[in-house]
Write an enzyme that holds these catalytic residues in place. Structure first.
Site, mmCIF file in Angstrom:
data_model
loop_
_atom_site.group_PDB
_atom_site.id
_atom_site.type_symbol
_atom_site.label_atom_id
_atom_site.label_comp_id
_atom_site.label_asym_id
_atom_site.label_seq_id
_atom_site.Cartn_x
_atom_site.Cartn_y
_atom_site.Cartn_z
ATOM 1 N N GLU A 28 -8.098 122.126 31.192
ATOM 2 C CA GLU A 28 -9.214 122.080 30.244
ATOM 3 C C GLU A 28 -10.559 122.009 30.964
ATOM 4 O O GLU A 28 -11.438 121.226 30.609
ATOM 5 C CB GLU A 28 -9.034 120.900 29.283
ATOM 6 N N GLU B 124 0.665 121.885 26.767
ATOM 7 C CA GLU B 124 0.750 120.506 26.283
ATOM 8 C C GLU B 124 0.886 120.515 24.767
ATOM 9 O O GLU B 124 0.143 121.214 24.077
ATOM 10 C CB GLU B 124 -0.503 119.686 26.637
#
Length: 460
Positions: free
Chosen positions: A73, A220
């Site tokens: 991220e 995830e």
């Protein structure tokens, strides 16, 4: 006074805790090089090649490495690293090409789903345009190398932030009546869960940039099992439901409404609970196991990965409470405790801990390993270690016996021992009365051996 920026390119080891070398860049000088020039300089030093040689090449083919995730991220959490992200991904790939590993190992970088704007209906979704200078070259790289877009997908947060708009069942993959399904008015595609809607939003966002044929891997996804009153839906039951349904959905190769039948491989977040993680209580409770290797999501492992689970007496448990729990199991609990009588297979080792473990586990297996059926006033715990093996060792040491098989274990002939026996009737020659299973003392030590899933992605 010079201002120093920490360059986010490390010579790191894959083993946590190893020392690393970083490089500081002083900015108090004329003609400051651009980020691209800085990366070119570092490339000339073979930093990426050295990293790949040390952390990838050294471990293949013994380790099945299929992907390298560069950062996590980065766009939303490490803005200072954004200018060098694509270059870092390309340099890692170049090092793999030089080692003839690029066909087997793909390189990408995980993104938060928050980079997708206007995500419902999915057909209207697009990436945050401020990231176009990064996303466009990155997607073209992924397309040209046969890699995939890595995306972190959390329906839990979508549900929590929707202010009641998103139904809980929709977030948990629970069946919905047709009139409750979400319909994309532009495509007429029906969505039965948040997960598929987010993945398809990413597909449509790529199409908006005229990029196609890039598969998506979810790096995830999960659901927290505990929190405080501000997050009432972070429960073990919901975490079991979400993770179990997610696995079924993925392994059935269901795909998404936009791309039915195209698998979306997914990594579940996460293996262990992180008790030191900052933030809310839920942030500490995403793990499938606690730090001692005890499963948090019993139903998840039982129904989907079919891990063997057993109920045993806790190490150091109060012997009086153990005795009372044993009496209950062999009486009101209707466990057949006749194998524990003298001269019977499970009599040795003759102590309350060993006998309690047999009775507790028999009850637990008979109750289909349901949550809450391995507690016994706090003196029992769940383990993945087959207590039969421990009993065989202890009984052979104590008395040369070794024929006791615990329900749910693998017997000598490879069959699973039945765990459905009830206690004998009160007029039977062997009863479950307290006096037959009373002990003055006893001690026992157990060890828990947890098999860890070997994940095929290596994260920088």
């Amino acid at each position: 006074m010079a201002i120093f920026l920490l360059l986010l390119l490390w010579l790191v080891s894959a083993v946590s805790g190893d020392a690393f070398i970083g490089v500081n860049i002083g900015t108090d000088f004329s003609d400051m090089p651009s980020p691209t020039q800085v990366v070119a300089l570092l490339k000339a030093q073979n930093i990426k090649s050295n990293w790949v040689a040390r952390n990838i090449i050294a471990h293949v083919p013994a380790t099945n490495i299929t992907a390298i995730a560069v950062g996590s991220e980065v766009l939303t959490t490490l803005p200072n690293a954004v200018p060098v992200l694509v270059s870092a991904v390309k340099f890692i790939h170049s090092a793999l090409v030089a080692s003839n590993l690029d066909d087997k190992i793909k390189v990408s970088t995980p993104h938060s789903s928050s980079i997708i704007l206007d995500s419902f209906p999915p057909s209207q979704a697009f990436f945050n345009r401020s990231w176009d200078p990064v996303m466009v070259p990155l997607l073209k790289f992924l397309q040209s190398t046969g890699s995939y877009l890595m995306l972190n997908v959390y329906p839990y947060y979508d549900y929590m932030q929707s202010n009641g708009v998103i139904p809980l069942d929709y977030a948990l993959f629970r069946p919905l009546p047709p009139n409750k399904e979400a319909v994309d008015a532009n495509t007429l595609l029906h969505y039965t869960n948040v997960f598929d809607a987010v993945v398809d939003a990413a597909y449509f966002a790529m199409s908006y940039l005229n990029i196609t044929n890039i598969p998506i891997v979810v790096t995830e996804s999960g659901w927290p099992s505990k929190s405080d009153s501000s997050e009432p839906d972070a429960t073990v039951e919901n975490a079991n439901t979400y993770n179990s349904n997610l696995i079924k959905h993925v392994l059935n190769n269901t795909g998404t409404p936009k791309h039915p039948g195209i698998a979306v491989s997914t990594y579940i977040y996460e293996l262990y609970k992180e008790d030191l993680r900052p933030g809310s209580i839920s942030e500490k409770n995403w793990g499938l196991f606690d730090a001692n290797g005890i499963p948090v999501l019993v139903l998840f492992w039982q129904m989907t990965l079919q891990t063997k689970l057993f109920c045993v007496a806790k190490e150091g448990a109060d012997l009086k409470i153990l005795q009372a729990a044993l009496d209950w199991a062999c009486g009101p609990g209707k466990v057949d405790c006749s194998p524990l009588l003298q001269g019977h297979p499970c009599y040795e080792p003759d102590n309350v801990v060993s006998h309690s473990t047999y009775a507790f586990n028999t009850y637990f297996q008979r109750m289909a390993k349901s949550p809450g059926t391995c507690d016994f006033k706090g003196v029992a715990t769940i383990t993945t270690t087959d207590p039969t093996h421990i009993n065989l060792l202890m009984s052979s040491i104590d008395a040369g016996h070794g024929s006791c098989a615990f329900p749910g274990s693998i017997g000598k002939n490879g069959t699973i021992t039945n765990g459905t026996s009830l206690a004998p009737l009160t007029n039977s020659t062997t009863s479950g009365c307290q006096s037959q299973y009373f002990y003055g003392s006893g001690s026992f030590t157990t060890s828990v051996i947890i098999g860890v899933l070997l994940m095929s992605a290596v994260f920088m």
